[in-house]
Design an enzyme around this catalytic site. Structure first.
Site, short mmCIF file in Angstrom:
data_model
loop_
_atom_site.label_atom_id
_atom_site.label_comp_id
_atom_site.label_asym_id
_atom_site.label_seq_id
_atom_site.Cartn_x
_atom_site.Cartn_y
_atom_site.Cartn_z
N LYS A 1 23.28 1.43 26.27
CA LYS A 1 22.55 2.34 25.38
C LYS A 1 22.96 2.23 23.91
O LYS A 1 22.46 1.38 23.20
CB LYS A 1 22.71 3.79 25.88
N ASP B 1 32.16 4.84 33.93
CA ASP B 1 30.80 4.53 33.48
C ASP B 1 30.54 5.36 32.23
O ASP B 1 30.27 6.56 32.31
CB ASP B 1 29.81 4.86 34.60
N TYR C 1 25.09 8.67 38.70
CA TYR C 1 24.17 7.54 38.74
C TYR C 1 24.77 6.42 37.90
O TYR C 1 25.21 6.67 36.77
CB TYR C 1 22.81 7.96 38.19
N1 HOZ Z 1 17.29 6.90 34.84
C1 HOZ Z 1 17.22 6.89 33.42
C2 HOZ Z 1 17.85 8.08 32.81
N2 HOZ Z 1 19.11 8.48 33.30
C3 HOZ Z 1 15.80 6.82 32.99
C4 HOZ Z 1 15.49 5.54 32.39
C5 HOZ Z 1 14.07 5.46 31.85
O1 HOZ Z 1 13.14 5.90 32.51
O2 HOZ Z 1 13.92 4.96 30.75
#
Ligand code: HOZ
Length: 419
Positions: free
Chosen positions: A267, A239, A144
């Site tokens: 992050k 990534d 992802y």
């Molecule tokens: N898709 C995000 C984790 N891999 C979640 C992001 C969120 O809900 O804060």
């Protein structure tokens, strides 16, 4: 346990947000029930609106390496915001953060700050296309890279949780330009590149996959991707939005000894404030406007409050003992695995440094196909049972759990006792 205030808040939120949330996994869709509404965090703990306290293993999906409300980050944010929350103009602090990042991740010769990991990957792809003059990209099944159109094909994380193989709203032509290969299957990758190499702008990969649950790269997988991309003039994009500054102070690329052309970060470099960055080879980055013809911009790019938080976070992390945190995580994972074995529950625990996933399958889990053999109903039971014992884990089998420097040995013992 009392959860009435969270339930009430969720009912209210449902009136305003699709599914009551601002990011899909938060809706608890795959584990059932309704989400906790969080009031505050401190160190390794979060507090919900009912007053319950949990040991947190989500840590804002990996952003909080020092724990919640780390004093040095809070101070930096307070100091910065007093001077103004946004200028839409350059600041010296941006250069300071960039220097820290480049010193730690030397493949990043030049970079651009943006406001999220999604923006970083989207921009890196546009840049790769602009640089090579090619349209197609390769991604890996279950990886992802945020919700950019080109990348929402067979994506992990929330898309996997919702069972969405490709998002609606992504045009057929964009989907056609995204080639998906199985993670860790170098023979498959080799064939694709041999056939279509001259049309491929970039390969984007999580060097340690963390959005289908944690999946480690097999021996030689990334090295061969590097060699083949170089041979075919394809831009290699790592990534590292999750792995950057997570496993050691820098990118996981340094440990793995594979140098990408571009890297995406997010992050941890913002200490929990919204930030992202993409960067890499100077000759590629110089194609970004205003020097080059690849356009990308943003009012909040390099936002002074986020940058101040990032500097404070990285300064503190530079002094931390990553090896000790990784060892602590190994102790936790060994304990979890032993407890499941004792109970006769088949699990596979994959770990990289302080991030890990307990897959409810006998494994091994080396790609998304393996990850999907997990018993997600059992995961949901595990999730609720842990939550009832005040341990907050990710509400999806296809996500990672994160330890931070704020987690104590007592926390580890509490997690194991709960299990
Ligand atoms: N898709 C995000 C984790 N891999 C979640 C992001 C969120 O809900 O804060």
């Amino acid at each position: 346990m009392k959860r009435s205030a969270s339930k009430k808040a969720y009912q209210e939120a449902l009136k305003y947000f699709p599914g009551g949330v601002n990011s899909p996994v938060r809706a608890f869709g795959s584990v059932g029930g309704s989400p906790l509404f969080i009031k505050k965090g401190a160190g390794s703990k979060i507090y919900d609106v009912d007053g319950n306290v949990y040991i947190d293993l989500v840590m804002s999906w990996g952003a909080l390496m020092l724990g919640h409300a780390a004093p040095e980050v809070v101070r930096a944010v307070e100091d910065a915001v007093k001077l103004g929350s946004s200028f839409g103009a350059p600041t010296c602090a941006e250069t300071e953060l960039a220097k820290m990042i480049r010193d730690a991740v030397p493949s990043i010769q030049k970079m651009r700050f943006v406001s999220s990991g999604t923006e970083a990957t989207m921009s890196a792809i546009r840049l790769s296309r602009g640089f090579t003059g090619r349209d197609k990209i390769i991604k890996f099944d279950g990886c992802y890279h945020g919700h950019g159109d080109s990348l929402l094909v067979k994506a992990g994380s929330g898309a996997a949780t919702q069972g969405i193989p490709g998002s609606k709203g992504v045009s057929a032509s964009l989907s056609r330009d995204t080639i998906v290969c199985p993670y860790n299957d170098i023979a498959y990758f080799r064939k694709v590149v041999a056939k279509q190499g001259k049309d491929i702008a970039c390969v984007i990969v999580e060097p340690v996959a963390a959005n289908m649950g944690v999946v480690l790269p097999g021996i030689g997988f990334l090295e061969e991707i590097r060699a083949l991309t170089k041979k075919h003039g394809i831009v290699l994009v790592f990534d590292e939005v999750i792995t950057g500054f997570r496993i050691h102070f820098g990118g996981v690329q340094t440990i793995l000894n594979v140098k990408p052309d571009l890297t995406c970060l997010g992050k941890i470099i913002g200490g929990g404030l919204p930030i992202g960055a993409y960067g890499g080879r100077k000759d590629i980055m110089d194609h970004v406007a205003p020097l080059g013809g690849v356009y990308q911009a943003g009012t909040l790019s390099g936002n002074p409050v986020a940058v101040a938080a990032g500097i404070a976070n990285l300064k503190a992390l530079k002094k931390k003992d990553y090896a000790a945190l990784n060892d602590k995580t190994a102790i936790l994972c060994d304990g979890l695995e032993a407890a499941f074995i004792k109970a006769g529950v088949p699990v596979t625990v994959n770990r990289a440094g302080s991030l890990f996933t307990v897959f409810f399958t006998k494994g091994p889990v080396d790609d998304f196909k393996d990850a999907k053999t997990s018993d997600t109903k059992r995961y949901a039971k595990y999730f609720w049972s842990m939550l009832d014992q005040r341990i907050n884990i990710a509400p999806s089998q296809f996500e990672a759990q994160f330890l931070s420097f704020s987690h104590t040995d007592k926390d580890i013992q509490a997690i194991l006792n709960a299990l």
